[in-house]
Design an enzyme around this catalytic site. Sequence first.
Site, PDB file in Angstrom:
ATOM      1  N   ARG A   1       2.297 -52.138  44.685  1.00 48.44           N
ATOM      2  CA  ARG A   1       3.424 -52.177  43.763  1.00 48.44           C
ATOM      3  C   ARG A   1       4.330 -53.372  44.021  1.00 48.44           C
ATOM      4  O   ARG A   1       5.294 -53.570  43.286  1.00 48.44           O
ATOM      5  CB  ARG A   1       4.279 -50.921  43.964  1.00 48.44           C
ATOM      6  CG  ARG A   1       3.984 -49.775  43.010  1.00 48.44           C
ATOM      7  CD  ARG A   1       4.758 -48.583  43.557  1.00 48.44           C
ATOM      8  NE  ARG A   1       5.186 -47.621  42.597  1.00 48.44           N
ATOM      9  CZ  ARG A   1       4.559 -46.458  42.377  1.00 48.44           C
ATOM     10  NH1 ARG A   1       3.427 -46.182  42.965  1.00 48.44           N
ATOM     11  NH2 ARG A   1       5.079 -45.580  41.551  1.00 48.44           N
TER      12      ARG A   1
ATOM     13  N   LYS B   1      -1.151 -42.852  34.562  1.00 45.73           N
ATOM     14  CA  LYS B   1      -2.160 -43.404  35.469  1.00 45.73           C
ATOM     15  C   LYS B   1      -2.732 -42.363  36.424  1.00 45.73           C
ATOM     16  O   LYS B   1      -3.909 -42.421  36.743  1.00 45.73           O
ATOM     17  CB  LYS B   1      -1.663 -44.657  36.189  1.00 45.73           C
ATOM     18  CG  LYS B   1      -0.519 -44.486  37.113  1.00 45.73           C
ATOM     19  CD  LYS B   1      -0.032 -45.824  37.638  1.00 45.73           C
ATOM     20  CE  LYS B   1       1.372 -45.709  38.180  1.00 45.73           C
ATOM     21  NZ  LYS B   1       1.603 -44.672  39.192  1.00 45.73           N
TER      22      LYS B   1
ATOM     23  N   ARG C   1       7.646 -34.264  31.628  1.00 44.65           N
ATOM     24  CA  ARG C   1       7.029 -33.891  32.902  1.00 44.65           C
ATOM     25  C   ARG C   1       8.071 -33.240  33.823  1.00 44.65           C
ATOM     26  O   ARG C   1       7.769 -32.303  34.552  1.00 44.65           O
ATOM     27  CB  ARG C   1       6.435 -35.132  33.579  1.00 44.65           C
ATOM     28  CG  ARG C   1       5.680 -34.819  34.859  1.00 44.65           C
ATOM     29  CD  ARG C   1       4.889 -36.005  35.353  1.00 44.65           C
ATOM     30  NE  ARG C   1       5.716 -36.967  36.054  1.00 44.65           N
ATOM     31  CZ  ARG C   1       5.284 -38.159  36.469  1.00 44.65           C
ATOM     32  NH1 ARG C   1       4.045 -38.543  36.222  1.00 44.65           N
ATOM     33  NH2 ARG C   1       6.086 -38.980  37.112  1.00 44.65           N
TER      34      ARG C   1
ATOM     35  N   ARG D   1      13.361 -46.168  38.336  1.00 38.92           N
ATOM     36  CA  ARG D   1      11.940 -46.419  38.626  1.00 38.92           C
ATOM     37  C   ARG D   1      11.347 -47.411  37.629  1.00 38.92           C
ATOM     38  O   ARG D   1      10.540 -48.268  37.998  1.00 38.92           O
ATOM     39  CB  ARG D   1      11.162 -45.092  38.642  1.00 38.92           C
ATOM     40  CG  ARG D   1      11.479 -44.277  39.891  1.00 38.92           C
ATOM     41  CD  ARG D   1      11.106 -42.812  39.767  1.00 38.92           C
ATOM     42  NE  ARG D   1       9.698 -42.624  39.550  1.00 38.92           N
ATOM     43  CZ  ARG D   1       9.179 -41.626  38.817  1.00 38.92           C
ATOM     44  NH1 ARG D   1       9.967 -40.760  38.227  1.00 38.92           N
ATOM     45  NH2 ARG D   1       7.884 -41.530  38.685  1.00 38.92           N
TER      46      ARG D   1
ATOM     47  N   ARG E   1       9.492 -32.349  39.247  1.00 43.98           N
ATOM     48  CA  ARG E   1       9.495 -33.358  40.308  1.00 43.98           C
ATOM     49  C   ARG E   1      10.909 -33.849  40.532  1.00 43.98           C
ATOM     50  O   ARG E   1      11.642 -34.100  39.593  1.00 43.98           O
ATOM     51  CB  ARG E   1       8.594 -34.543  39.908  1.00 43.98           C
ATOM     52  CG  ARG E   1       7.253 -34.516  40.575  1.00 43.98           C
ATOM     53  CD  ARG E   1       6.379 -35.637  40.087  1.00 43.98           C
ATOM     54  NE  ARG E   1       6.865 -36.963  40.419  1.00 43.98           N
ATOM     55  CZ  ARG E   1       6.102 -38.049  40.366  1.00 43.98           C
ATOM     56  NH1 ARG E   1       4.839 -37.952  40.035  1.00 43.98           N
ATOM     57  NH2 ARG E   1       6.605 -39.229  40.657  1.00 43.98           N
TER      58      ARG E   1
END
Length: 205
Positions: free
Chosen positions: A89, A14, A128, A145, A134
């Site tokens: 969210r 996204k 990623r 998550r 990250r």
Amino acid sequence: MTRMLIIGPPGSGKGTQAERIARFLEIPAISTGDIFRANVQDGTTLGIEAQKYLDRGDLVPDGVTIAMVRDRLMKDDAGQGFLLDGFPRTLGQVSALDAILEDAGQRLDFALQLTADAEELTRRLLARAREAGRSDDTEDVIAHRLELYRQQTEPVVENYHSRDALIKVDGIGAVDDVTGRIMAAIERRIGPEQVFLPSAPAMSL
Ligand code: AMP
């Protein structure tokens, strides 16, 4: 002048798609995750408060998040439309966004849902993690998550669906293909005159 949001599980692409859509629609992309990360990096009070949640893959409490989004939406550049990425969210955030927009005499045009199955999401997030490093892209935090998304954010998707405000797009495939699908779906919704696509055949993205 489009007011929209993009919603999808972590790893659905996204953020990448939000940047592209925002460019085509000439509106600012507002990513709550990016704002939190920038504040963590800069060591602001907000960043210090938010960091523990980000590191654990938890949601930052609604009060903090909503105040931040309200401030951001009050800035001039959001007056002519915006694309919210990563907000709302929770159902509490949905109500807060409704109230913020109502106070400003505005309304949301639609919510765009980007879909992908759990296996593909985990694969993308781990890739990623290797590339970007990250702190919330470790395997345990990723699982957490995704679980939070199911618990807290799927009801948000359902809420926009029940208001007939949801556009659903398959997020699996090459980035350009997904962008093409999204822009076609948006164009069907808001009309071609508001979408500034470069002329065919090759969309230079
Ligand atoms: P994202 O970049 O959208 O994956 O967001 C990264 C992290 O920022 C999330 O795991 C949360 O810790 C925090 N975050 C981003 N958006 C929100 C939100 N709307 N509500 C609460 N926490 C958020």
